[in-house]
Design a protein around this motif. Structure first.
Motif, mmCIF file in Angstrom:
data_model
loop_
_atom_site.group_PDB
_atom_site.id
_atom_site.type_symbol
_atom_site.label_atom_id
_atom_site.label_comp_id
_atom_site.label_asym_id
_atom_site.label_seq_id
_atom_site.Cartn_x
_atom_site.Cartn_y
_atom_site.Cartn_z
ATOM 1 N N LEU A 3 0.815 -1.214 0.000
ATOM 2 C CA LEU A 3 0.000 0.000 0.000
ATOM 3 C C LEU A 3 0.850 1.268 0.000
ATOM 4 O O LEU A 3 0.514 2.254 0.646
ATOM 5 C CB LEU A 3 -0.941 0.007 1.210
ATOM 6 C CG LEU A 3 -1.916 -1.148 1.301
ATOM 7 C CD1 LEU A 3 -2.664 -1.091 2.627
ATOM 8 C CD2 LEU A 3 -2.894 -1.107 0.160
ATOM 9 N N GLY A 4 1.961 1.235 -0.680
ATOM 10 C CA GLY A 4 2.826 2.390 -0.747
ATOM 11 C C GLY A 4 3.782 2.533 0.423
ATOM 12 O O GLY A 4 4.537 3.474 0.492
ATOM 13 N N LYS A 28 8.474 -11.140 9.924
ATOM 14 C CA LYS A 28 8.648 -10.232 8.796
ATOM 15 C C LYS A 28 9.058 -10.986 7.532
ATOM 16 O O LYS A 28 8.615 -10.659 6.433
ATOM 17 C CB LYS A 28 9.681 -9.158 9.126
ATOM 18 C CG LYS A 28 9.751 -8.097 8.065
ATOM 19 C CD LYS A 28 10.760 -6.973 8.259
ATOM 20 C CE LYS A 28 11.412 -6.796 9.536
ATOM 21 N NZ LYS A 28 12.331 -5.664 9.588
ATOM 22 N N VAL A 29 9.866 -12.029 7.684
ATOM 23 C CA VAL A 29 10.319 -12.788 6.521
ATOM 24 C C VAL A 29 9.137 -13.501 5.847
ATOM 25 O O VAL A 29 9.103 -13.647 4.625
ATOM 26 C CB VAL A 29 11.456 -13.773 6.893
ATOM 27 C CG1 VAL A 29 10.947 -14.908 7.747
ATOM 28 C CG2 VAL A 29 12.136 -14.316 5.653
ATOM 29 N N VAL A 30 8.145 -13.915 6.607
ATOM 30 C CA VAL A 30 6.954 -14.546 6.038
ATOM 31 C C VAL A 30 6.188 -13.528 5.191
ATOM 32 O O VAL A 30 5.734 -13.826 4.089
ATOM 33 C CB VAL A 30 6.056 -15.136 7.145
ATOM 34 C CG1 VAL A 30 4.755 -15.652 6.581
ATOM 35 C CG2 VAL A 30 6.785 -16.231 7.895
ATOM 36 N N TYR A 34 5.604 -13.785 1.156
ATOM 37 C CA TYR A 34 4.234 -13.743 0.631
ATOM 38 C C TYR A 34 4.104 -12.665 -0.441
ATOM 39 O O TYR A 34 3.557 -12.906 -1.521
ATOM 40 C CB TYR A 34 3.240 -13.482 1.767
ATOM 41 C CG TYR A 34 1.858 -13.168 1.259
ATOM 42 C CD1 TYR A 34 1.035 -14.180 0.798
ATOM 43 C CD2 TYR A 34 1.397 -11.859 1.224
ATOM 44 C CE1 TYR A 34 -0.230 -13.894 0.311
ATOM 45 C CE2 TYR A 34 0.139 -11.563 0.744
ATOM 46 C CZ TYR A 34 -0.671 -12.582 0.285
ATOM 47 O OH TYR A 34 -1.916 -12.284 -0.204
ATOM 48 N N LEU A 35 4.608 -11.469 -0.140
ATOM 49 C CA LEU A 35 4.493 -10.376 -1.099
ATOM 50 C C LEU A 35 5.291 -10.652 -2.373
ATOM 51 O O LEU A 35 4.828 -10.345 -3.474
ATOM 52 C CB LEU A 35 4.944 -9.061 -0.457
ATOM 53 C CG LEU A 35 4.044 -8.553 0.664
ATOM 54 C CD1 LEU A 35 4.677 -7.349 1.330
ATOM 55 C CD2 LEU A 35 2.662 -8.219 0.138
ATOM 56 N N GLN A 40 5.114 -12.083 -8.141
ATOM 57 C CA GLN A 40 5.520 -12.974 -9.227
ATOM 58 C C GLN A 40 4.307 -13.592 -9.907
ATOM 59 O O GLN A 40 4.265 -13.695 -11.134
ATOM 60 C CB GLN A 40 6.441 -14.070 -8.697
ATOM 61 C CG GLN A 40 7.814 -13.573 -8.336
ATOM 62 C CD GLN A 40 8.663 -14.631 -7.651
ATOM 63 O OE1 GLN A 40 8.161 -15.632 -7.172
ATOM 64 N NE2 GLN A 40 9.960 -14.393 -7.598
ATOM 65 N N ASN A 41 3.304 -13.994 -9.120
ATOM 66 C CA ASN A 41 2.093 -14.571 -9.703
ATOM 67 C C ASN A 41 1.334 -13.551 -10.542
ATOM 68 O O ASN A 41 0.805 -13.884 -11.602
ATOM 69 C CB ASN A 41 1.191 -15.133 -8.612
ATOM 70 C CG ASN A 41 1.756 -16.377 -7.982
ATOM 71 O OD1 ASN A 41 2.605 -17.044 -8.565
ATOM 72 N ND2 ASN A 41 1.305 -16.704 -6.791
#
Length: 51
Positions: A3-4, A28-30, A34-35, A40-41
């Protein structure tokens, strides 16, 4: 970025909202993984959709 917001800032904001890191339920690594996977998807779908 979420979200910026930079990853670190968004993670810190979320941890403050839930009452601390121990209440958050993930690291934080999770969030970072995820992001990255989500981006990539979206790119893969976008490239396939343009063909």
């Amino acid at each position: 970025m979420t979200l910026g917001l930079p990853l670190r800032s968004s993670y810190e904001l979320i941890t403050k909202e839930v009452g601390g890191r121990e209440c958050l339920g993930y690291l934080k690594v999770v969030q970072k993984n995820y992001l990255r996977t989500r981006r990539q998807n979206i790119l893969t779908f976008g490239e396939a959709g343009s063909i």
